[in-house]
Design a protein around this motif. Structure first.
Motif, PDB file in Angstrom:
ATOM      1  N   LEU A 273      71.288  41.176 116.029  1.00  0.00           N
ATOM      2  CA  LEU A 273      70.528  40.673 116.985  1.00  0.00           C
ATOM      3  C   LEU A 273      70.116  41.564 118.088  1.00  0.00           C
ATOM      4  CD1 LEU A 273      70.621  36.922 118.118  1.00  0.00           C
ATOM      5  CD2 LEU A 273      70.562  38.607 119.941  1.00  0.00           C
ATOM      6  N   VAL A 274      69.025  41.679 118.362  1.00  0.00           N
ATOM      7  CA  VAL A 274      68.788  42.668 119.430  1.00  0.00           C
ATOM      8  C   VAL A 274      67.873  41.839 120.643  1.00  0.00           C
ATOM      9  CG1 VAL A 274      67.451  44.558 120.341  1.00  0.00           C
ATOM     10  CG2 VAL A 274      68.734  44.709 118.463  1.00  0.00           C
ATOM     11  N   GLY A 275      68.248  41.764 121.892  1.00  0.00           N
ATOM     12  CA  GLY A 275      67.619  40.918 122.776  1.00  0.00           C
ATOM     13  C   GLY A 275      67.384  41.659 124.231  1.00  0.00           C
ATOM     14  N   ASN A 276      66.705  41.058 125.138  1.00  0.00           N
ATOM     15  CA  ASN A 276      66.350  41.545 126.316  1.00  0.00           C
ATOM     16  C   ASN A 276      66.451  40.383 127.346  1.00  0.00           C
ATOM     17  OD1 ASN A 276      63.980  40.487 126.024  1.00  0.00           O
ATOM     18  ND2 ASN A 276      62.876  42.343 126.457  1.00  0.00           N
ATOM     19  N   GLU A 277      67.025  39.409 127.212  1.00  0.00           N
ATOM     20  CA  GLU A 277      67.255  38.171 128.064  1.00  0.00           C
ATOM     21  C   GLU A 277      65.873  37.442 128.175  1.00  0.00           C
ATOM     22  OE1 GLU A 277      70.129  37.332 129.050  1.00  0.00           O
ATOM     23  OE2 GLU A 277      71.205  38.987 128.270  1.00  0.00           O
ATOM     24  N   SER A 278      64.958  37.929 127.135  1.00  0.00           N
ATOM     25  CA  SER A 278      63.752  36.964 127.327  1.00  0.00           C
ATOM     26  C   SER A 278      64.195  35.956 126.301  1.00  0.00           C
ATOM     27  CB  SER A 278      62.661  37.915 126.808  1.00  0.00           C
ATOM     28  OG  SER A 278      62.671  38.086 125.326  1.00  0.00           O
ATOM     29  N   ALA A 279      63.073  34.989 126.306  1.00  0.00           N
ATOM     30  CA  ALA A 279      63.184  33.810 125.540  1.00  0.00           C
ATOM     31  C   ALA A 279      63.052  34.301 123.794  1.00  0.00           C
ATOM     32  CB  ALA A 279      61.998  32.843 125.670  1.00  0.00           C
ATOM     33  N   VAL A 280      62.783  35.387 123.485  1.00  0.00           N
ATOM     34  CA  VAL A 280      62.732  35.596 122.021  1.00  0.00           C
ATOM     35  C   VAL A 280      63.498  36.796 121.801  1.00  0.00           C
ATOM     36  CG1 VAL A 280      61.077  36.278 120.166  1.00  0.00           C
ATOM     37  CG2 VAL A 280      60.319  34.706 122.044  1.00  0.00           C
ATOM     38  N   ASP A 281      64.415  36.676 120.863  1.00  0.00           N
ATOM     39  CA  ASP A 281      65.422  37.774 120.296  1.00  0.00           C
ATOM     40  C   ASP A 281      64.795  38.403 118.991  1.00  0.00           C
ATOM     41  OD1 ASP A 281      67.351  37.483 122.337  1.00  0.00           O
ATOM     42  OD2 ASP A 281      68.293  35.956 121.427  1.00  0.00           O
ATOM     43  N   ALA A 282      65.009  39.670 118.847  1.00  0.00           N
ATOM     44  CA  ALA A 282      64.684  40.407 117.497  1.00  0.00           C
ATOM     45  C   ALA A 282      65.976  40.082 116.687  1.00  0.00           C
ATOM     46  CB  ALA A 282      64.148  41.676 117.568  1.00  0.00           C
ATOM     47  N   PHE A 283      65.694  39.664 115.369  1.00  0.00           N
ATOM     48  CA  PHE A 283      66.532  39.533 114.385  1.00  0.00           C
ATOM     49  C   PHE A 283      66.265  40.670 113.280  1.00  0.00           C
ATOM     50  CE2 PHE A 283      66.191  35.589 116.195  1.00  0.00           C
ATOM     51  CZ  PHE A 283      67.216  35.045 116.666  1.00  0.00           C
ATOM     52  N   LEU A 284      67.378  41.661 112.995  1.00  0.00           N
ATOM     53  CA  LEU A 284      67.161  42.691 112.431  1.00  0.00           C
ATOM     54  C   LEU A 284      68.018  42.818 111.037  1.00  0.00           C
ATOM     55  CD1 LEU A 284      66.274  43.550 115.271  1.00  0.00           C
ATOM     56  CD2 LEU A 284      66.840  45.752 114.772  1.00  0.00           C
ATOM     57  N   THR A 285      67.534  43.160 109.852  1.00  0.00           N
ATOM     58  CA  THR A 285      68.434  43.321 108.643  1.00  0.00           C
ATOM     59  C   THR A 285      69.200  44.529 109.092  1.00  0.00           C
ATOM     60  OG1 THR A 285      66.809  44.875 107.730  1.00  0.00           O
ATOM     61  CG2 THR A 285      66.694  42.557 107.377  1.00  0.00           C
ATOM     62  N   PRO A 286      70.311  45.107 108.451  1.00  0.00           N
ATOM     63  CA  PRO A 286      70.907  46.225 108.632  1.00  0.00           C
ATOM     64  C   PRO A 286      70.165  47.436 108.581  1.00  0.00           C
ATOM     65  CG  PRO A 286      72.374  44.806 107.442  1.00  0.00           C
ATOM     66  CD  PRO A 286      70.969  44.088 107.335  1.00  0.00           C
ATOM     67  N   ASP A 287      69.215  47.482 107.585  1.00  0.00           N
ATOM     68  CA  ASP A 287      68.386  48.540 107.494  1.00  0.00           C
ATOM     69  C   ASP A 287      67.436  48.595 108.732  1.00  0.00           C
ATOM     70  OD1 ASP A 287      69.392  49.239 105.031  1.00  0.00           O
ATOM     71  OD2 ASP A 287      67.886  48.456 103.663  1.00  0.00           O
ATOM     72  N   MET A 288      66.900  47.609 109.209  1.00  0.00           N
ATOM     73  CA  MET A 288      66.056  47.607 110.338  1.00  0.00           C
ATOM     74  C   MET A 288      67.091  48.026 111.434  1.00  0.00           C
ATOM     75  SD  MET A 288      63.886  44.116 109.819  1.00  0.00           S
ATOM     76  CE  MET A 288      62.973  44.218 111.224  1.00  0.00           C
ATOM     77  N   ALA A 289      68.177  47.871 111.701  1.00  0.00           N
ATOM     78  CA  ALA A 289      68.883  48.316 112.583  1.00  0.00           C
ATOM     79  C   ALA A 289      69.064  49.694 112.610  1.00  0.00           C
ATOM     80  CB  ALA A 289      70.301  47.317 112.926  1.00  0.00           C
ATOM     81  N   ASP A 290      69.323  50.392 111.385  1.00  0.00           N
ATOM     82  CA  ASP A 290      69.375  51.555 111.327  1.00  0.00           C
ATOM     83  C   ASP A 290      68.128  52.388 111.705  1.00  0.00           C
ATOM     84  OD1 ASP A 290      72.095  51.874 110.270  1.00  0.00           O
ATOM     85  OD2 ASP A 290      71.591  51.668 108.069  1.00  0.00           O
ATOM     86  N   GLU A 291      67.079  51.717 111.403  1.00  0.00           N
ATOM     87  CA  GLU A 291      65.570  52.358 111.715  1.00  0.00           C
ATOM     88  C   GLU A 291      65.611  52.443 113.216  1.00  0.00           C
ATOM     89  OE1 GLU A 291      62.369  50.977 109.658  1.00  0.00           O
ATOM     90  OE2 GLU A 291      63.417  50.814 107.593  1.00  0.00           O
TER      91      GLU A 291
END
Length: 150
Positions: free
Chosen positions: A101-119
């Motif tokens: 999970l990647v977020g910036n304290e906004s209302a919407v977070d990004a949910f990444l697969t492990p491959d997406m996180a590596d990218e």
């Protein structure tokens, strides 16, 4: 005849649990239950009690990156955080699986697969190199201005 079994000979019944999972207490509607908890989960499921088992989620320790400004050095201009996350009762199987999970304290977070996180990590390394390049350029420009004004 009664047989006395020494205490150390009593073997407790154990529930088979994956090495990556442990049984921990959780509080649901005021009732203490035991749930499978990923080894990376830092949530105290008793303190963070829920109204339903479906509301139990897991997350890891997070990492935070803050961007400060020379004009407001005590306040973060922006912030980005990442952590491992899992929502075992979610309808989407990708959310049930461990993901980043990647977020910036906004209302919407990004949910990444492990491959997406590596990218993303590779992109951030490239971004970091570009920021360092910009810092070198700014430093040289400031040194040139100082040399001319001296």
């Amino acid at each position: 005849m009664n047989t006395v079994v020494p205490e150390q000979a009593v073997v407790p019944v154990s529930v088979p649990v994956s090495p990556a999972v442990r049984l921990v207490p959780a509080l649901v509607r005021g009732q203490r239950i035991f749930i499978e908890d990923p080894s990376w989960c830092i949530v105290d499921h008793v303190k963070l009690h829920t109204g339903a088992v479906e509301d139990i989620t897991h997350w890891s320790e997070g990492v935070i990156m803050q961007v400060l400004s020379m004009l407001t050095p005590d306040t973060a201009h922006s912030e980005l955080f990442a952590r491992v996350n899992s929502d075992p009762a979610h309808r989407d199987p990708r959310m049930r699986a461990a993901h980043v999970l990647v977020g910036n304290e906004s209302a919407v977070d990004a949910f990444l697969t492990p491959d997406m996180a590596d990218e993303l990590a590779a992109d951030l390394v490239g971004f970091a190199a570009a920021v360092r390049g910009a810092a070198r350029t700014a430093r040289r420009a400031n040194q040139s201005c100082m040399a001319v004004s001296s």
